[in-house]
Design a protein around this motif. Structure first.
Motif, PDB file in Angstrom:
ATOM      1  N   LEU A 323      12.187   6.711  -2.588  1.00 41.10           N
ATOM      2  CA  LEU A 323      11.950   5.466  -1.859  1.00 41.10           C
ATOM      3  C   LEU A 323      11.375   5.738  -0.471  1.00 41.10           C
ATOM      4  O   LEU A 323      10.510   4.999   0.006  1.00 41.10           O
ATOM      5  CB  LEU A 323      13.246   4.670  -1.747  1.00 41.10           C
ATOM      6  CG  LEU A 323      13.771   4.054  -3.051  1.00 41.10           C
ATOM      7  CD1 LEU A 323      15.168   3.480  -2.850  1.00 41.10           C
ATOM      8  CD2 LEU A 323      12.815   2.975  -3.568  1.00 41.10           C
ATOM      9  N   GLU A 324      11.843   6.804   0.165  1.00 40.97           N
ATOM     10  CA  GLU A 324      11.309   7.179   1.472  1.00 40.97           C
ATOM     11  C   GLU A 324       9.832   7.545   1.361  1.00 40.97           C
ATOM     12  O   GLU A 324       9.000   7.158   2.193  1.00 40.97           O
ATOM     13  CB  GLU A 324      12.102   8.361   2.038  1.00 40.97           C
ATOM     14  CG  GLU A 324      11.526   8.996   3.290  1.00 40.97           C
ATOM     15  CD  GLU A 324      11.501   8.060   4.490  1.00 40.97           C
ATOM     16  OE1 GLU A 324      10.678   8.284   5.397  1.00 40.97           O
ATOM     17  OE2 GLU A 324      12.296   7.086   4.520  1.00 40.97           O
ATOM     18  N   ILE A 325       9.494   8.299   0.316  1.00 43.64           N
ATOM     19  CA  ILE A 325       8.084   8.661   0.087  1.00 43.64           C
ATOM     20  C   ILE A 325       7.258   7.410  -0.153  1.00 43.64           C
ATOM     21  O   ILE A 325       6.179   7.228   0.428  1.00 43.64           O
ATOM     22  CB  ILE A 325       7.969   9.641  -1.104  1.00 43.64           C
ATOM     23  CG1 ILE A 325       8.581  10.997  -0.739  1.00 43.64           C
ATOM     24  CG2 ILE A 325       6.504   9.808  -1.527  1.00 43.64           C
ATOM     25  CD1 ILE A 325       8.748  11.939  -1.915  1.00 43.64           C
ATOM     26  N   LEU A 326       7.760   6.514  -0.996  1.00 43.70           N
ATOM     27  CA  LEU A 326       7.019   5.288  -1.320  1.00 43.70           C
ATOM     28  C   LEU A 326       6.778   4.429  -0.081  1.00 43.70           C
ATOM     29  O   LEU A 326       5.738   3.762   0.023  1.00 43.70           O
ATOM     30  CB  LEU A 326       7.784   4.479  -2.375  1.00 43.70           C
ATOM     31  CG  LEU A 326       7.733   5.019  -3.807  1.00 43.70           C
ATOM     32  CD1 LEU A 326       8.760   4.310  -4.681  1.00 43.70           C
ATOM     33  CD2 LEU A 326       6.332   4.842  -4.399  1.00 43.70           C
ATOM     34  N   SER A 327       7.711   4.468   0.847  1.00 45.55           N
ATOM     35  CA  SER A 327       7.581   3.622   2.049  1.00 45.55           C
ATOM     36  C   SER A 327       6.324   3.954   2.848  1.00 45.55           C
ATOM     37  O   SER A 327       5.804   3.100   3.581  1.00 45.55           O
ATOM     38  CB  SER A 327       8.824   3.777   2.937  1.00 45.55           C
ATOM     39  OG  SER A 327       8.871   5.064   3.542  1.00 45.55           O
ATOM     40  N   HIS A 328       5.828   5.167   2.726  1.00 45.16           N
ATOM     41  CA  HIS A 328       4.611   5.559   3.443  1.00 45.16           C
ATOM     42  C   HIS A 328       3.347   4.958   2.813  1.00 45.16           C
ATOM     43  O   HIS A 328       2.278   4.975   3.436  1.00 45.16           O
ATOM     44  CB  HIS A 328       4.475   7.082   3.480  1.00 45.16           C
ATOM     45  CG  HIS A 328       5.585   7.781   4.214  1.00 45.16           C
ATOM     46  ND1 HIS A 328       5.820   7.619   5.557  1.00 45.16           N
ATOM     47  CD2 HIS A 328       6.541   8.642   3.773  1.00 45.16           C
ATOM     48  CE1 HIS A 328       6.853   8.351   5.927  1.00 45.16           C
ATOM     49  NE2 HIS A 328       7.315   8.986   4.861  1.00 45.16           N
ATOM     50  N   TYR A 329       3.458   4.471   1.579  1.00 45.30           N
ATOM     51  CA  TYR A 329       2.266   4.032   0.850  1.00 45.30           C
ATOM     52  C   TYR A 329       2.272   2.541   0.522  1.00 45.30           C
ATOM     53  O   TYR A 329       1.268   2.020   0.035  1.00 45.30           O
ATOM     54  CB  TYR A 329       2.132   4.851  -0.438  1.00 45.30           C
ATOM     55  CG  TYR A 329       2.017   6.338  -0.167  1.00 45.30           C
ATOM     56  CD1 TYR A 329       0.805   6.907   0.182  1.00 45.30           C
ATOM     57  CD2 TYR A 329       3.142   7.157  -0.205  1.00 45.30           C
ATOM     58  CE1 TYR A 329       0.693   8.263   0.459  1.00 45.30           C
ATOM     59  CE2 TYR A 329       3.057   8.516   0.071  1.00 45.30           C
ATOM     60  CZ  TYR A 329       1.833   9.061   0.412  1.00 45.30           C
ATOM     61  OH  TYR A 329       1.734  10.397   0.705  1.00 45.30           O
ATOM     62  N   LEU A 330       3.380   1.876   0.773  1.00 48.53           N
ATOM     63  CA  LEU A 330       3.449   0.438   0.505  1.00 48.53           C
ATOM     64  C   LEU A 330       2.873  -0.307   1.703  1.00 48.53           C
ATOM     65  O   LEU A 330       3.575  -0.666   2.634  1.00 48.53           O
ATOM     66  CB  LEU A 330       4.904   0.022   0.252  1.00 48.53           C
ATOM     67  CG  LEU A 330       5.590   0.699  -0.937  1.00 48.53           C
ATOM     68  CD1 LEU A 330       7.048   0.265  -1.026  1.00 48.53           C
ATOM     69  CD2 LEU A 330       4.861   0.380  -2.226  1.00 48.53           C
ATOM     70  N   ASN A 331       1.580  -0.513   1.661  1.00 53.29           N
ATOM     71  CA  ASN A 331       0.906  -1.108   2.828  1.00 53.29           C
ATOM     72  C   ASN A 331       0.097  -2.338   2.437  1.00 53.29           C
ATOM     73  O   ASN A 331      -1.049  -2.509   2.835  1.00 53.29           O
ATOM     74  CB  ASN A 331      -0.005  -0.074   3.492  1.00 53.29           C
ATOM     75  CG  ASN A 331      -0.933   0.591   2.478  1.00 53.29           C
ATOM     76  OD1 ASN A 331      -1.031   0.130   1.340  1.00 53.29           O
ATOM     77  ND2 ASN A 331      -1.613   1.640   2.889  1.00 53.29           N
ATOM     78  N   GLY A 332       0.720  -3.183   1.631  1.00 57.93           N
ATOM     79  CA  GLY A 332       0.062  -4.433   1.259  1.00 57.93           C
ATOM     80  C   GLY A 332      -1.003  -4.306   0.204  1.00 57.93           C
ATOM     81  O   GLY A 332      -1.952  -5.100   0.162  1.00 57.93           O
ATOM     82  N   GLN A 333      -0.849  -3.291  -0.666  1.00 54.74           N
ATOM     83  CA  GLN A 333      -1.862  -3.132  -1.721  1.00 54.74           C
ATOM     84  C   GLN A 333      -1.861  -4.326  -2.680  1.00 54.74           C
ATOM     85  O   GLN A 333      -0.856  -4.996  -2.864  1.00 54.74           O
ATOM     86  CB  GLN A 333      -1.592  -1.863  -2.553  1.00 54.74           C
ATOM     87  CG  GLN A 333      -1.569  -0.578  -1.770  1.00 54.74           C
ATOM     88  CD  GLN A 333      -0.210   0.062  -1.873  1.00 54.74           C
ATOM     89  OE1 GLN A 333       0.798  -0.602  -1.646  1.00 54.74           O
ATOM     90  NE2 GLN A 333      -0.168   1.340  -2.201  1.00 54.74           N
ATOM     91  N   HIS A 334      -3.004  -4.522  -3.296  1.00 56.35           N
ATOM     92  CA  HIS A 334      -3.114  -5.476  -4.397  1.00 56.35           C
ATOM     93  C   HIS A 334      -2.343  -4.907  -5.582  1.00 56.35           C
ATOM     94  O   HIS A 334      -2.265  -3.687  -5.738  1.00 56.35           O
ATOM     95  CB  HIS A 334      -4.596  -5.669  -4.758  1.00 56.35           C
ATOM     96  CG  HIS A 334      -4.830  -6.725  -5.786  1.00 56.35           C
ATOM     97  ND1 HIS A 334      -4.747  -6.474  -7.137  1.00 56.35           N
ATOM     98  CD2 HIS A 334      -5.144  -8.047  -5.653  1.00 56.35           C
ATOM     99  CE1 HIS A 334      -5.007  -7.589  -7.797  1.00 56.35           C
ATOM    100  NE2 HIS A 334      -5.244  -8.556  -6.925  1.00 56.35           N
ATOM    101  N   PRO A 335      -1.750  -5.746  -6.430  1.00 54.16           N
ATOM    102  CA  PRO A 335      -0.980  -5.233  -7.578  1.00 54.16           C
ATOM    103  C   PRO A 335      -1.737  -4.236  -8.445  1.00 54.16           C
ATOM    104  O   PRO A 335      -1.127  -3.340  -9.042  1.00 54.16           O
ATOM    105  CB  PRO A 335      -0.640  -6.507  -8.366  1.00 54.16           C
ATOM    106  CG  PRO A 335      -0.593  -7.573  -7.333  1.00 54.16           C
ATOM    107  CD  PRO A 335      -1.665  -7.217  -6.336  1.00 54.16           C
TER     108      PRO A 335
END
Length: 443
Positions: A323-335
């Motif tokens: 989850l910590e790793i994912l937090s760096h990449y969750l930046n409002g991407q389209h589905p």
């Protein structure tokens, strides 16, 4: 209702310079026509359609008898089989008549049928399999070039091209095609020897032979005359499994603790390595094509690309590190955007596996740079992540059946085959400990 008649093909393209026309058996079926040539050319006044008589050419009487007999036999056969024929397409009917009455055996060549099979695979979006099979056909073409004393070292980009929405063999390579029936045991053993000498990897010849066998088996399913043609059945095609190369738990932790600048390429690749490990040794292709929509309610949900045909679906609850790793990449991407910046956004679907192969090389480069920085004297690859997850699981005493399920293997036997020595050691160590501990306690 299917019909047949003997007539002249008077199309200008088929008329000779001196005005002669080819005689043909014309088939009519479902408002379509097809011609089968008799390989006889006559002037319009040398054939009487009412009597079927041919005059004014060499062997006219003999040719008249032959044409009359074939027409009579075909006409009777068509009449007797109208109930069956009504369900056929005209091209299939033509093939049946050619084979039965004109003694025409269709060409069953490896490249021609390879084109048919690869075309089907690509339409099923099995691009990786299609490319693997084409690589085997390229190796065969190179061997055929060597036999013809041509340059077999030149790179071949592709053997095929698309014409009328169908994959066909390029003209440059038709000369190296060959009948599947001609590919006998002797030919295939020599081809294997050529590949063994040519390719540095000892597994490449076995992989190519299995691919060719798949194409031949498919042709055997389509054509009765090839059903029992198995030239590879007695040739060893088994690959030698690469030995597992796991990291120890300490080595994995040392990679975690490397001081890397956030946002750098090597920092991203460490994230990918740890994310793959935390998701049951996820395959690199699977992480590369993960979409934002596949992360829901704290879970990553996906079909394993390598075994998607077997329906291998995973839903993995993400731990704190993931989850910590994912937090760096969750930046409002389209589905539909990729979750990680590994695969270029505009990569066409049919090129995904090719691009992934290049990305794997990049991953391995950075992974080995990390190993050097952490003082680890091992060569790390994407497979090392799966090996590490498996090895730690076995160390913890987790049932191999659960390990096998997590890896997406088709059976426990596949897991045992790849991790055989590790599994045997750990199982026997556990058995030996139970027995010896019991002996000590009873003393």
């Amino acid at each position: 209702m299917a019909t047949v008649k003997v007539t002249l093909d008077k199309r200008a393209s088929n008329t000779t310079v001196d005005g002669m026309h080819p005689m043909v058996l014309r088939i009519g079926h479902k408002s379509k026509t097809r011609d089968i040539p008799f390989h006889i050319h006559v002037h319009a006044d040398q054939y009487d359609p009412n009597t079927g008589e041919i005059t004014g050419i060499r062997n006219a009487v003999r040719n008249t008898k032959r044409v009359r007999k074939i027409f009579s036999d075909v006409d009777l056969w068509v009449d007797d089989n109208q109930g069956l024929i009504k369900n056929w397409e005209i091209d299939f009917l033509k093939q049946k008549i050619e084979k039965r009455f004109f003694n025409k055996q269709e060409s069953r060549t490896i490249l021609t049928w390879g084109a048919v099979y690869l075309d089907r695979l690509k339409k099923e979006k099995r691009y990786g399999t299609a490319d693997s099979y084409e690589d085997a056909l390229k190796a065969l073409v190179k061997y055929r070039k060597k036999l013809k004393k041509k340059d077999d070292k030149a790179s071949i980009k592709t053997l095929f091209e698309t014409k009328n929405d169908k994959l066909t063999v390029k003209d440059d390579y038709t000369v190296y095609d060959m009948e599947i029936k001609a590919m006998d045991y002797g030919f295939m053993t020599q081809f294997k020897a050529y590949m063994t000498d040519r390719f540095p990897s000892r597994n490449t010849p076995a992989m190519h032979l299995r691919s060719l066998q798949a194409i031949m088996n498919d042709a055997g399913n389509a054509f009765e005359e090839l059903e029992n043609h198995k030239p590879l059945s007695k040739i060893k095609k088994q690959s030698s499994a690469n030995p597992p190369n796991p990291l120890t738990l300490d080595e994995l932790n040392r990679i975690r603790l490397i001081d890397l600048k956030s946002g750098t390429a090597i920092w991203h690749y460490r994230n990918y390595l740890l994310f793959m490990f935390n998701n049951m040794g996820m395959n690199h292709f699977d992480i590369a094509i993960l979409k934002r929509s596949q992360f829901k309610e704290g879970r990553i949900k996906y079909f394993r690309k390598k075994t998607i045909e077997e329906g291998d679906y995973f839903s993995v609850l993400q731990n704190d590190e993931a989850l910590e790793i994912l937090s760096h990449y969750l930046n409002g991407q389209h589905p539909d955007d990729y979750l990680f910046p590994i695969m270029p956004r505009d990569t066409p679907e049919h090129r995904l596996h090719i691009v992934n192969n290049d990305k794997v090389k990049t991953f391995n480069k950075y992974a080995n740079r990390m190993a050097k920085m952490a003082g680890i004297d091992k060569k790390i690859t994407t497979y090392s992540v799966r090996d590490t997850w498996t090895n730690i699981g076995l160390d913890l005493g987790i049932d191999i059946r659960q390990i096998s399920t997590g890896l997406g293997h088709s059976s426990v036997q596949v897991t045992e085959k790849h991790y055989g020595q590790s599994v045997t050691e750990k199982v026997l160590d556990a058995v030996n400990k139970k027995i010896t501990d019991r002996v000590r306690k009873s003393a």
